[in-house]
Design an enzyme around this catalytic site. Sequence first.
Site, PDB file in Angstrom:
ATOM      1  N   ASP A 513       1.001  -1.232  -0.132  1.00 21.34           N
ATOM      2  CA  ASP A 513       0.102  -0.041  -0.003  1.00 21.34           C
ATOM      3  C   ASP A 513       0.736   1.162   0.098  1.00 21.34           C
ATOM      4  O   ASP A 513       2.169   1.127   0.240  1.00 21.34           O
ATOM      5  CB  ASP A 513      -1.014  -0.001   1.244  1.00 21.34           C
ATOM      6  N   GLU A 516       2.637   5.076  -4.031  1.00 25.25           N
ATOM      7  CA  GLU A 516       2.760   6.041  -5.060  1.00 25.25           C
ATOM      8  C   GLU A 516       3.930   6.752  -5.335  1.00 25.25           C
ATOM      9  O   GLU A 516       4.248   6.955  -6.494  1.00 25.25           O
ATOM     10  CB  GLU A 516       1.432   6.860  -4.907  1.00 25.25           C
ATOM     11  N   ASP A 589      -9.006   3.770  -2.234  1.00 30.78           N
ATOM     12  CA  ASP A 589     -10.043   4.254  -0.847  1.00 30.78           C
ATOM     13  C   ASP A 589     -11.159   4.718  -1.245  1.00 30.78           C
ATOM     14  O   ASP A 589     -11.476   5.936  -1.393  1.00 30.78           O
ATOM     15  CB  ASP A 589      -9.097   5.251  -0.041  1.00 30.78           C
TER      16      ASP A 589
END
Length: 917
Positions: A513, A516, A589
């Site tokens: 997770d 990015e 999300d």
Amino acid sequence: MKMKQVAFLFLIFLASQTVHSWKKDEFRACDQTPFCKRARFRKPGACTLIAHDVSISDGDLTAKLIPKAPHDQDQDQIRPLTLSVSVYQDGIMRLKIDEDPSLDPPKKRFQVADVVISEFETRKLWLQSASTEKINGDEGGLSSVVYLSDGYEAVLRHDPFEVYVREKAGNRRVVSLNSHGLFDFEQLRVKKEDEDWEERFRGHTDTRPYGPQSITFDVSFYGSDFVYGIPEHATSFALKPTRGPGVEESEPYRLFNLDVFEYLHESPFGIYGSIPFMVSHGKSGQSSGFFWLNAAEMQIDVLAKGWDAEGGILMPTEQSRIDTFWMSEAGIVDTFFFVGPGPKDVVKQYVSVTGLPAMPQLFSTGYHQCRWNYRDEEDVENVDSKFDEHDIPYDVLWLDIEHTDGKRYFTWDKMLFPHPEEMQRKLAAKGRHMVTIVDPHIKRDESFHLHKDASQRGYYVKDATGKDYDGWCWPGSSSYPDMLNPEIRSWWAEKFSYDNYVGSTPSLYIWNDMNEPSVFNGPEVTMPRDALHVGGVEHRELHNAYGYYFHMATAEGLLKRGDGKDRPFVLSRAFFAGSQRYGAVWTGDNSADWDHLRVSVPMVLTLGLTGMTFSGADVGGFFGNPEPELLVRWYQLGAYYPFFRGHAHHDTKRREPWLFGERNTALMRDAIRIRYTLLPYFYTLFREANVSGVPVVRPLWMEFPSDEAAFSNDEAFMVGNSLLVQGIYTARAKHASVYLPGKESWYDLRTGTAYKGGKVHKLEVSEESIPAFQRAGTIVPRKDRFRRSSTQMVHDPYTLVIALNSSQAAEGELYVDDGKSYNFKHGAYIHRRFVFSNGHLTSSPVGNSRFSSDCIIERVILLGYTPGAKTALVEPGNQKAEIELGPLRFGGQHAAVAVTIRKPGVRVAEDWKIKIL
């Protein structure tokens, strides 16, 4: 005291992130992004470059791009650019444009490494010659033409410079670049004393030491009515125009990987991943594609018809056309043109460049239960036992960041999870698995061995001054491994060994997770663009690929852990072109509302179209508390996502399937059981994706490419070529309008009722199910016995559901292997083709397989077959099987019946024939 104040402010920031939704002003719009703003001011015909010194060199068509007219001496001299056109098997053209290294530019522009697979280069066609011709509109200039494939040619127009692919017959264009003269290439140069190259946004300063270096160009798709792709955005599947007549919201589709809380459900704003690959499709039934291998920030406009009316440019064609405008902050032009001509051909061509999707383990195609966070070992055991108590199958239980010791990854909180290996073994005893989270931010704590090792080795990304970059994430002060460096990726991979990841077992897999990368105090919640990677590469140049390299290194770690024998399972939030080789992704999300349920379908379709076939959305929505009806509808739809996981934020109420009353529990149980019933079909589709790139979940037009009513339909989708599914996206719905394409019938999965193809049906809907149909002419394999997990279903018998078409015929396939190893690459699999025709069902092998199974065919269900015959003859063996009316499916509220051949007893791995007498 100062550190306490910083920590307090950090906690306030985290609290604000959990309470408030996406804030538009935290992120840059195009007019706040200088390269995008500059590019959008360009007018058609602004490019004055011409192709000079055109020749064949090293099997490529090469040229220099130079200004047509002498340059104004008051401006910086435009140095020649190098251009090369390469041709590859199956109709793929590669165009590269870069600064000429012989002219000593200030630095080498970044080219994205480790995305194009090595096998692709072996498929290059070495050009021997080019023909020249004068084409209408060239004003006396010439074009160089080279062979691309049977039926197609690549053309380099010299003046004005333009590159395109065309059909040989009739010279019909397919895809072109710079047809509107919008090409621009900002060259690297030395800063002058009076120049200010810095960019500022919300208190952050980007030093931009090499100045403006953006690239822009137009790309046109011919014979096209819609374009698709370029994830990741929460928007319609068919991309809407962003500029031109009738366009109100004039913001391009942004490709810039960002950690976006509660993203909007209808926006061109970029979120967690980026794949600069666009697919076009038109009324001819033909498709084409374009891919730009560039990992810098990108902005892409889809231009409305008439956008260029004032430019006065007349295109030499009467074809329908969609024009697009591509803008990137940095990098080079490294583009791929795909001629199709079918939609599946385009996808196959794309994955021949970036790699085929990984074959997942069987368990990972089942249902996953996740939450931020399951509190402790007792909570894990309780959740696990409740699934059994309520007869709900599942395969994987997930642990989020709170399972660690102070957000130090590869560790366990010794108070909450004192016996991690025993916990995993208990799950494994039921055939279940566990996934733990491992994010890229490493806690800056001298007592943490991972940080100490990375710091001493110099393995962190550096800031613009050359020091280890220090940003804030879940652990507080954090640094980030430089995953561009292969040496550092190998170091990271070693951390997943059983010796290094203490407490891990063979049934534990990984979740990446925040990759990015997410930096809470960074510009736009990410890493500064002027941060430095190995070789002096700026972060701006590779930003969109950082998560890809992290995903790659993690998957490599699990592969090493299992001595190369165990297929990894790694879920990643960030992705780039090629991520399909390393695992699954999800849409991030999302929120517990009907709009997010609805937009999950075009998002998953877009991911599949661009190679990421193993994808899904968080069932129920990550943020917020779904009303029971929404949660049920989400399970009913999510059961058909390729990746099927329920997940929720820690501030939400617990929402395991048994917490909403018996009726809702029964509905969610039924939805999950449908997924398990269809696992043989899903696994067969994952194998198809693994060998061809064709996605598991597909747009209707991929199977019906000439059906115009399907082109913009993103409420419904195909699962393989056999099933059509449409969600229910509003509360208390009583009816649904469902378009069933094609000329043949469709059979309701629950009732077996036949509906005509080629029309819209207004159907009554109930709480029990969403509209789902099997296409006439197909055969779908199922397993109908309910177990705790997919692992416990391995030896269960199969059911074949035959949906007969108007010729009383059907066909389908089944793929089986051991579900976990790579032995299938050496022939250890079963691949059968089933054909029903003239009252005979036959099973024959596909390929040469060497895998044994004692599983049998327990039932054969015939939809669209008129009852009458009572027996069937099974060969070999000359055995008889009874034909009777039997249940279409088990476990439903109102069991429908269908003609059924009972207990034919044939082995799934063998050749056989069943004749209806």
